[in-house]
Design a protein around this motif. Structure first.
Motif, PDB file in Angstrom:
ATOM      1  N   ARG A  80       0.817  -1.216   0.000  1.00  0.00           N
ATOM      2  CA  ARG A  80       0.000   0.000   0.000  1.00  0.00           C
ATOM      3  C   ARG A  80       0.849   1.263   0.000  1.00  0.00           C
ATOM      4  O   ARG A  80       0.462   2.284  -0.613  1.00  0.00           O
ATOM      5  CB  ARG A  80      -0.979  -0.042   1.178  1.00  0.00           C
ATOM      6  N   LEU A  81       2.012   1.225   0.632  1.00  0.00           N
ATOM      7  CA  LEU A  81       2.925   2.366   0.538  1.00  0.00           C
ATOM      8  C   LEU A  81       3.399   2.545  -0.905  1.00  0.00           C
ATOM      9  O   LEU A  81       3.469   3.676  -1.413  1.00  0.00           O
ATOM     10  CB  LEU A  81       4.134   2.160   1.449  1.00  0.00           C
ATOM     11  N   LEU A  82       3.722   1.450  -1.562  1.00  0.00           N
ATOM     12  CA  LEU A  82       4.171   1.528  -2.953  1.00  0.00           C
ATOM     13  C   LEU A  82       3.069   2.071  -3.848  1.00  0.00           C
ATOM     14  O   LEU A  82       3.330   2.905  -4.728  1.00  0.00           O
ATOM     15  CB  LEU A  82       4.615   0.142  -3.432  1.00  0.00           C
ATOM     16  N   GLU A  83       1.832   1.627  -3.641  1.00  0.00           N
ATOM     17  CA  GLU A  83       0.728   2.152  -4.444  1.00  0.00           C
ATOM     18  C   GLU A  83       0.610   3.670  -4.265  1.00  0.00           C
ATOM     19  O   GLU A  83       0.417   4.412  -5.233  1.00  0.00           O
ATOM     20  CB  GLU A  83      -0.585   1.475  -4.055  1.00  0.00           C
ATOM     21  N   ALA A  84       0.710   4.119  -3.022  1.00  0.00           N
ATOM     22  CA  ALA A  84       0.598   5.555  -2.751  1.00  0.00           C
ATOM     23  C   ALA A  84       1.757   6.323  -3.380  1.00  0.00           C
ATOM     24  O   ALA A  84       1.566   7.397  -3.971  1.00  0.00           O
ATOM     25  CB  ALA A  84       0.549   5.793  -1.245  1.00  0.00           C
ATOM     26  N   TYR A  85       2.953   5.781  -3.270  1.00  0.00           N
ATOM     27  CA  TYR A  85       4.139   6.469  -3.820  1.00  0.00           C
ATOM     28  C   TYR A  85       4.056   6.553  -5.339  1.00  0.00           C
ATOM     29  O   TYR A  85       4.359   7.597  -5.940  1.00  0.00           O
ATOM     30  CB  TYR A  85       5.410   5.733  -3.400  1.00  0.00           C
ATOM     31  N   LEU A  86       3.639   5.468  -5.971  1.00  0.00           N
ATOM     32  CA  LEU A  86       3.555   5.451  -7.429  1.00  0.00           C
ATOM     33  C   LEU A  86       2.549   6.472  -7.947  1.00  0.00           C
ATOM     34  O   LEU A  86       2.779   7.128  -8.965  1.00  0.00           O
ATOM     35  CB  LEU A  86       3.168   4.048  -7.909  1.00  0.00           C
ATOM     36  N   THR A  87       1.433   6.636  -7.247  1.00  0.00           N
ATOM     37  CA  THR A  87       0.420   7.597  -7.707  1.00  0.00           C
ATOM     38  C   THR A  87       0.826   9.036  -7.394  1.00  0.00           C
ATOM     39  O   THR A  87       0.658   9.930  -8.220  1.00  0.00           O
ATOM     40  CB  THR A  87      -0.956   7.317  -7.083  1.00  0.00           C
ATOM     41  N   GLU A  88       1.388   9.251  -6.216  1.00  0.00           N
ATOM     42  CA  GLU A  88       1.656  10.628  -5.779  1.00  0.00           C
ATOM     43  C   GLU A  88       2.957  11.197  -6.343  1.00  0.00           C
ATOM     44  O   GLU A  88       3.059  12.407  -6.566  1.00  0.00           O
ATOM     45  CB  GLU A  88       1.686  10.699  -4.246  1.00  0.00           C
ATOM     46  N   HIS A  89       3.941  10.345  -6.577  1.00  0.00           N
ATOM     47  CA  HIS A  89       5.255  10.864  -6.973  1.00  0.00           C
ATOM     48  C   HIS A  89       5.710  10.423  -8.357  1.00  0.00           C
ATOM     49  O   HIS A  89       6.627  11.024  -8.913  1.00  0.00           O
ATOM     50  CB  HIS A  89       6.309  10.443  -5.935  1.00  0.00           C
ATOM     51  N   LEU A  90       5.096   9.397  -8.924  1.00  0.00           N
ATOM     52  CA  LEU A  90       5.525   8.931 -10.249  1.00  0.00           C
ATOM     53  C   LEU A  90       4.396   9.002 -11.280  1.00  0.00           C
ATOM     54  O   LEU A  90       4.521   8.447 -12.372  1.00  0.00           O
ATOM     55  CB  LEU A  90       6.067   7.493 -10.148  1.00  0.00           C
ATOM     56  N   ASP A  91       3.320   9.671 -10.923  1.00  0.00           N
ATOM     57  CA  ASP A  91       2.226   9.959 -11.866  1.00  0.00           C
ATOM     58  C   ASP A  91       1.580   8.713 -12.461  1.00  0.00           C
ATOM     59  O   ASP A  91       1.092   8.739 -13.588  1.00  0.00           O
ATOM     60  CB  ASP A  91       2.707  10.876 -13.001  1.00  0.00           C
ATOM     61  N   TYR A  92       1.572   7.632 -11.706  1.00  0.00           N
ATOM     62  CA  TYR A  92       0.806   6.460 -12.127  1.00  0.00           C
ATOM     63  C   TYR A  92      -0.677   6.709 -11.884  1.00  0.00           C
ATOM     64  O   TYR A  92      -1.060   7.365 -10.913  1.00  0.00           O
ATOM     65  CB  TYR A  92       1.211   5.228 -11.310  1.00  0.00           C
ATOM     66  N   ASP A  93      -1.512   6.165 -12.762  1.00  0.00           N
ATOM     67  CA  ASP A  93      -2.943   6.161 -12.520  1.00  0.00           C
ATOM     68  C   ASP A  93      -3.252   5.114 -11.459  1.00  0.00           C
ATOM     69  O   ASP A  93      -2.557   4.101 -11.351  1.00  0.00           O
ATOM     70  CB  ASP A  93      -3.681   5.811 -13.822  1.00  0.00           C
ATOM     71  N   TRP A  94      -4.309   5.344 -10.665  1.00  0.00           N
ATOM     72  CA  TRP A  94      -4.603   4.400  -9.585  1.00  0.00           C
ATOM     73  C   TRP A  94      -4.988   3.020 -10.101  1.00  0.00           C
ATOM     74  O   TRP A  94      -4.965   2.047  -9.372  1.00  0.00           O
ATOM     75  CB  TRP A  94      -5.662   4.958  -8.634  1.00  0.00           C
ATOM     76  N   SER A  95      -5.336   2.934 -11.396  1.00  0.00           N
ATOM     77  CA  SER A  95      -5.663   1.631 -11.982  1.00  0.00           C
ATOM     78  C   SER A  95      -4.411   0.839 -12.361  1.00  0.00           C
ATOM     79  O   SER A  95      -4.503  -0.352 -12.678  1.00  0.00           O
ATOM     80  CB  SER A  95      -6.545   1.815 -13.216  1.00  0.00           C
ATOM     81  N   GLU A  96      -3.246   1.481 -12.344  1.00  0.00           N
ATOM     82  CA  GLU A  96      -2.007   0.833 -12.781  1.00  0.00           C
ATOM     83  C   GLU A  96      -1.145   0.310 -11.635  1.00  0.00           C
ATOM     84  O   GLU A  96      -0.253  -0.504 -11.857  1.00  0.00           O
ATOM     85  CB  GLU A  96      -1.154   1.818 -13.582  1.00  0.00           C
ATOM     86  N   VAL A  97      -1.387   0.793 -10.428  1.00  0.00           N
ATOM     87  CA  VAL A  97      -0.388   0.594  -9.377  1.00  0.00           C
ATOM     88  C   VAL A  97      -0.443  -0.771  -8.703  1.00  0.00           C
ATOM     89  O   VAL A  97       0.545  -1.221  -8.129  1.00  0.00           O
ATOM     90  CB  VAL A  97      -0.506   1.689  -8.290  1.00  0.00           C
ATOM     91  N   HIS A  98      -1.584  -1.473  -8.771  1.00  0.00           N
ATOM     92  CA  HIS A  98      -1.698  -2.741  -8.037  1.00  0.00           C
ATOM     93  C   HIS A  98      -0.676  -3.762  -8.533  1.00  0.00           C
ATOM     94  O   HIS A  98       0.049  -4.370  -7.735  1.00  0.00           O
ATOM     95  CB  HIS A  98      -3.112  -3.308  -8.173  1.00  0.00           C
ATOM     96  N   ASP A  99      -0.606  -3.962  -9.840  1.00  0.00           N
ATOM     97  CA  ASP A  99       0.319  -4.961 -10.374  1.00  0.00           C
ATOM     98  C   ASP A  99       1.770  -4.572 -10.131  1.00  0.00           C
ATOM     99  O   ASP A  99       2.610  -5.429  -9.829  1.00  0.00           O
ATOM    100  CB  ASP A  99       0.073  -5.161 -11.875  1.00  0.00           C
ATOM    101  N   GLU A 100       2.085  -3.283 -10.255  1.00  0.00           N
ATOM    102  CA  GLU A 100       3.456  -2.831  -9.982  1.00  0.00           C
ATOM    103  C   GLU A 100       3.820  -3.093  -8.525  1.00  0.00           C
ATOM    104  O   GLU A 100       4.917  -3.591  -8.210  1.00  0.00           O
ATOM    105  CB  GLU A 100       3.594  -1.331 -10.282  1.00  0.00           C
ATOM    106  N   ALA A 101       2.902  -2.771  -7.612  1.00  0.00           N
ATOM    107  CA  ALA A 101       3.164  -2.991  -6.190  1.00  0.00           C
ATOM    108  C   ALA A 101       3.297  -4.472  -5.873  1.00  0.00           C
ATOM    109  O   ALA A 101       4.114  -4.873  -5.040  1.00  0.00           O
ATOM    110  CB  ALA A 101       2.063  -2.355  -5.345  1.00  0.00           C
ATOM    111  N   ASP A 102       2.499  -5.316  -6.546  1.00  0.00           N
ATOM    112  CA  ASP A 102       2.604  -6.762  -6.361  1.00  0.00           C
ATOM    113  C   ASP A 102       4.020  -7.255  -6.679  1.00  0.00           C
ATOM    114  O   ASP A 102       4.557  -8.136  -6.005  1.00  0.00           O
ATOM    115  CB  ASP A 102       1.604  -7.494  -7.256  1.00  0.00           C
TER     116      ASP A 102
END
Length: 226
Positions: A80-102
């Motif tokens: 969940r920290l990775l999901e938040a970081y990816l959206t807030e600091h790397l401009d990922y869409d919230w639909s993209e972050v789950h697989d990256e965080a996995d």
């Protein structure tokens, strides 16, 4: 204790299933979540039980031991920290972050985790509204929210959390402004399983199939005021 990524995935899934029930978790539930066969689950549960990470009762299912829960909470915190970081600091869409965080959750150091948490000002929720376990790995309190499908026409609710595992669902919800913090007025619940709601924040209506609405957790608006 060195655990494989797959072992950690099993512990995480069991933890997440336990959050919504007081019952033991059945093999079939784990198999469905991980899209594997029941014999595959049984084999892995044997290994986890040998390591003292799950408690099993024949024909009743499993629960995490204290040690198993601690491992699961650490993986969930990383995810969940990775999901938040990816959206807030790397401009990922919230639909993209789950697989990256996995992919990343099993491989970050405690130092990296701490730096990510600091960069996020110790945020307590991920982009989908799910609570982030604290650094001391205390389980977050259960939310009082329920599935959107449990409410009826005329009720006003506030979105608390949206399940993060289906990118298409997340994109659809985002396109219609359904995200944590948004207030919805339920307009109609059709008998064939379609719910229509109006997002009061931007006065837009959205129709959600039942299987999508089930993944949106909400609380009555007046409950949050007290």
């Amino acid at each position: 204790m060195m655990l494989s990524d797959v072992m950690e995935d099993y512990l995480k899934i069991i933890y997440q299933l336990q959050r919504s029930t007081d019952d033991r978790i059945k093999t079939s539930e784990i198999a469905e979540e991980l899209d594997v066969t029941s014999p595959t689950v049984t084999s892995m549960l044997d290994k986890l039980e040998e390591r003292g990470l799950v408690d099993r009762e024949k024909y009743r299912g499993v629960t995490l031991t204290d040690e198993g829960e601690t491992v699961a909470l650490e993986v969930v915190r990383h995810h969940r920290l990775l999901e938040a970081y990816l959206t807030e600091h790397l401009d990922y869409d919230w639909s993209e972050v789950h697989d990256e965080a996995d992919r990343l959750e099993h491989h970050i150091s405690e130092n990296f985790e701490a730096r990510v948490a600091d960069a996020l000002d110790q945020t307590e929720v991920d982009p989908h509204g799910a609570p982030i376990p604290s650094a001391d790995l205390e389980p977050p309190e259960r939310t009082e929210g329920a599935s959107l499908m449990e409410f009826t026409a005329g009720e006003t609710v506030v979105v608390e959390e949206v399940a993060d595992h289906d990118a298409d669902v997340l994109s659809y919800l985002a396109d219609h402004g359904v995200e944590p913090g948004v207030t919805l007025e339920i307009v109609e619940v059709a008998p064939f399983g379609m719910l229509t709601a109006r997002a009061l924040d931007h006065d837009e209506s959205v129709s959600l199939p039942e299987d999508v609405a089930h993944h949106v957790r909400v609380s009555r608006a007046n409950e949050l005021e007290h």
